[in-house]
Design an enzyme around this catalytic site. Structure first.
Site, mmCIF file in Angstrom:
data_model
loop_
_atom_site.group_PDB
_atom_site.id
_atom_site.type_symbol
_atom_site.label_atom_id
_atom_site.label_comp_id
_atom_site.label_asym_id
_atom_site.label_seq_id
_atom_site.Cartn_x
_atom_site.Cartn_y
_atom_site.Cartn_z
ATOM 1 N N LYS A 130 4.482 10.687 10.844
ATOM 2 C CA LYS A 130 3.335 10.545 11.748
ATOM 3 C C LYS A 130 2.742 11.926 12.068
ATOM 4 O O LYS A 130 1.537 12.061 12.250
ATOM 5 C CB LYS A 130 3.754 9.819 13.034
ATOM 6 C CG LYS A 130 4.159 8.367 12.811
ATOM 7 C CD LYS A 130 3.037 7.545 12.200
ATOM 8 C CE LYS A 130 3.351 6.068 12.104
ATOM 9 N NZ LYS A 130 2.279 5.281 11.468
ATOM 10 N N VAL A 174 0.806 -1.221 0.000
ATOM 11 C CA VAL A 174 0.000 0.000 0.000
ATOM 12 C C VAL A 174 0.846 1.282 0.000
ATOM 13 O O VAL A 174 0.295 2.380 0.057
ATOM 14 C CB VAL A 174 -1.018 0.035 1.167
ATOM 15 C CG1 VAL A 174 -2.072 -1.041 1.001
ATOM 16 C CG2 VAL A 174 -0.329 -0.054 2.523
ATOM 17 N N ALA A 189 8.286 12.346 11.670
ATOM 18 C CA ALA A 189 7.836 13.445 10.800
ATOM 19 C C ALA A 189 6.635 13.004 9.961
ATOM 20 O O ALA A 189 5.694 13.774 9.740
ATOM 21 C CB ALA A 189 8.988 13.896 9.894
ATOM 22 N N TYR A 198 10.302 8.720 10.494
ATOM 23 C CA TYR A 198 9.060 8.064 10.945
ATOM 24 C C TYR A 198 8.170 9.070 11.691
ATOM 25 O O TYR A 198 6.991 9.223 11.384
ATOM 26 C CB TYR A 198 9.438 6.884 11.843
ATOM 27 C CG TYR A 198 8.294 6.152 12.478
ATOM 28 C CD1 TYR A 198 7.577 5.181 11.776
ATOM 29 C CD2 TYR A 198 7.938 6.397 13.808
ATOM 30 C CE1 TYR A 198 6.541 4.487 12.379
ATOM 31 C CE2 TYR A 198 6.901 5.706 14.411
ATOM 32 C CZ TYR A 198 6.210 4.758 13.697
ATOM 33 O OH TYR A 198 5.177 4.071 14.295
HETATM 34 N N1 NAP Z 1 3.923 -0.728 17.788
HETATM 35 C C1 NAP Z 1 4.023 0.509 18.242
HETATM 36 O O1 NAP Z 1 4.665 0.775 19.269
HETATM 37 C C2 NAP Z 1 3.308 1.629 17.501
HETATM 38 C C3 NAP Z 1 3.138 2.847 18.163
HETATM 39 C C4 NAP Z 1 2.480 3.889 17.531
HETATM 40 C C5 NAP Z 1 2.010 3.710 16.242
HETATM 41 N N2 NAP Z 1 2.188 2.513 15.592
HETATM 42 C C6 NAP Z 1 1.674 2.382 14.244
HETATM 43 O O2 NAP Z 1 0.671 1.387 14.209
HETATM 44 C C7 NAP Z 1 0.662 0.759 12.920
HETATM 45 C C8 NAP Z 1 0.785 -0.739 13.086
HETATM 46 O O3 NAP Z 1 1.994 -1.041 13.745
HETATM 47 P P1 NAP Z 1 2.356 -2.462 14.382
HETATM 48 O O4 NAP Z 1 3.088 -2.192 15.628
HETATM 49 O O5 NAP Z 1 1.155 -3.330 14.402
HETATM 50 O O6 NAP Z 1 3.418 -2.977 13.282
HETATM 51 P P2 NAP Z 1 3.882 -4.463 12.888
HETATM 52 O O7 NAP Z 1 3.721 -5.386 14.025
HETATM 53 O O8 NAP Z 1 5.224 -4.305 12.278
HETATM 54 O O9 NAP Z 1 2.825 -4.870 11.738
HETATM 55 C C9 NAP Z 1 2.791 -4.133 10.552
HETATM 56 C C10 NAP Z 1 1.838 -4.750 9.563
HETATM 57 O O10 NAP Z 1 1.792 -3.888 8.412
HETATM 58 C C11 NAP Z 1 2.081 -4.637 7.246
HETATM 59 N N3 NAP Z 1 2.758 -3.777 6.279
HETATM 60 C C12 NAP Z 1 3.936 -3.109 6.424
HETATM 61 N N4 NAP Z 1 4.232 -2.445 5.304
HETATM 62 C C13 NAP Z 1 3.220 -2.677 4.427
HETATM 63 C C14 NAP Z 1 2.955 -2.259 3.100
HETATM 64 N N5 NAP Z 1 3.793 -1.451 2.452
HETATM 65 N N6 NAP Z 1 1.835 -2.699 2.484
HETATM 66 C C15 NAP Z 1 0.975 -3.522 3.143
HETATM 67 N N7 NAP Z 1 1.168 -3.946 4.402
HETATM 68 C C16 NAP Z 1 2.287 -3.535 5.040
HETATM 69 C C17 NAP Z 1 2.932 -5.807 7.713
HETATM 70 O O11 NAP Z 1 2.783 -6.899 6.798
HETATM 71 P P3 NAP Z 1 4.025 -7.571 6.019
HETATM 72 O O12 NAP Z 1 5.016 -8.027 7.047
HETATM 73 O O13 NAP Z 1 3.365 -8.686 5.255
HETATM 74 O O14 NAP Z 1 4.599 -6.493 5.127
HETATM 75 C C18 NAP Z 1 2.279 -6.117 9.072
HETATM 76 O O15 NAP Z 1 1.132 -6.932 8.891
HETATM 77 C C19 NAP Z 1 1.813 1.392 12.140
HETATM 78 O O16 NAP Z 1 1.330 2.450 11.353
HETATM 79 C C20 NAP Z 1 2.711 1.934 13.227
HETATM 80 O O17 NAP Z 1 3.512 2.980 12.758
HETATM 81 C C21 NAP Z 1 2.830 1.467 16.200
#
Ligand code: NAP
Length: 248
Positions: free
Chosen positions: A153, A64, A151, A149
């Site tokens: 967000k 995406v 920036a 990252y």
């Molecule tokens: N975890 C935290 O501490 C935290 C805090 C604040 C905000 N967030 C935000 O919350 C969201 C989810 O984070 P998370 O912690 O759940 O991350 P995660 O555990 O790394 O999971 C990320 C998911 O996104 C998919 N993904 C990554 N790049 C993609 C792409 N280009 N196209 C389609 N799918 C993609 C990955 O699938 P594949 O492996 O198949 O690519 C995976 O299923 C992110 O936007 C992150 O920045 C996370």
């Protein structure tokens, strides 16, 4: 908004926060387009769990961070789209002075352009409905090692507020979680060091993905909320730092 029978997209829902959001929507009877890029096994498991939870859905493996990928995901929606959750994200930790072009471009594309492209593509299928963007407290406070990252967000917060005005009656909201217990969150905790959560939250723990999913569902269901950024970080933005030890 009631979710039974409503069509939803959750980008990046193979694991972590995206999976928790997909399951939460499924428990209310939604149809969920599950999406991942690389790990088809994880995305298939999310779809199985969505069906077990009482929802229905389909799986689209697509990147995406490209317009084509977003188009593929939107094309899989059967009819009107009611909810788009721009969740896919990527954090590559590096000191600013060492950042290479590839890491810069990937983080701009996955964290920001994905939400921009997917929202634009989604408009063809949305009349009313809701967009929720996954921002982060890194968009609200200094985040050494996560400059690009963070920036991006912050850019998502700006986009959220502007699109809430421009796209009304579609509502556009964002969540800004602190450190969440997912694969991405665990790698960040490895860098922040043992006991970070005790020193840098008021709750003494990191955030659960299910708590983020609850916040997202609240923003979807409450028809009076638009242009809002809901922070859920256990108090890190009040009392904490996103650094190892006491000082950056
Ligand atoms: N975890 C935290 O501490 C935290 C805090 C604040 C905000 N967030 C935000 O919350 C969201 C989810 O984070 P998370 O912690 O759940 O991350 P995660 O555990 O790394 O999971 C990320 C998911 O996104 C998919 N993904 C990554 N790049 C993609 C792409 N280009 N196209 C389609 N799918 C993609 C990955 O699938 P594949 O492996 O198949 O690519 C995976 O299923 C992110 O936007 C992150 O920045 C996370």
């Amino acid at each position: 908004m009631e979710l039974r029978g409503k069509n939803c997209i959750v980008t990046g829902s193979g694991r972590g926060i995206g999976r928790a959001i997909a399951l939460s929507l499924a428990r209310d009877g939604a149809f969920v387009v599950v999406n991942g890029r690389k790990r088809e096994d994880e995305a298939k498991e999310t779809l199985r769990l969505v069906r077990d939870a009482g929802g229905d859905g389909t799986l689209v493996m697509a990147d995406v961070s490209t317009r084509d990928g977003c188009r593929k995901v939107v094309d899989a929606v059967p009819g009107i789209l009611h909810v788009l959750v721009n969740n896919a994200g990527l954090g590559l930790y590096s000191p600013f002075r060492d950042l290479k072009d590839e890491a810069i471009v990937r983080q701009v594309n996955v964290n920001f352009l994905s939400a921009l492209y997917c929202t634009q593509e989604a408009l063809a299928k949305m009349r009313e409905g809701v967009v929720v963007n996954l921002s982060s407290i890194t968009g609200l406070m200094p985040s050494p090692g996560l400059s690009v990252y963070g920036a991006m967000k912050a850019a998502l917060i700006s986009l959220t507020k502007t699109l809430a005005v421009e796209l009304a009656p579609i509502r556009v909201n964002a969540v800004a979680p602190g450190v969440v217990s997912t694969k991405m969150g665990e790698s960040l905790l490895d860098i922040l060091g043992e006991g970070w959560e005790r020193r840098n939250t008021l709750t003494g723990r990191v955030v659960d993905p299910e708590e983020v999913a609850d916040a997202v569902k609240f923003l979807i269901r409450n028809d009076s909320i638009t242009g809002e950024v809901l922070t859920l970080d256990g108090g890190t933005t009040l009392v904490g730092r996103l650094t190892r030890g006491e000082r950056p």
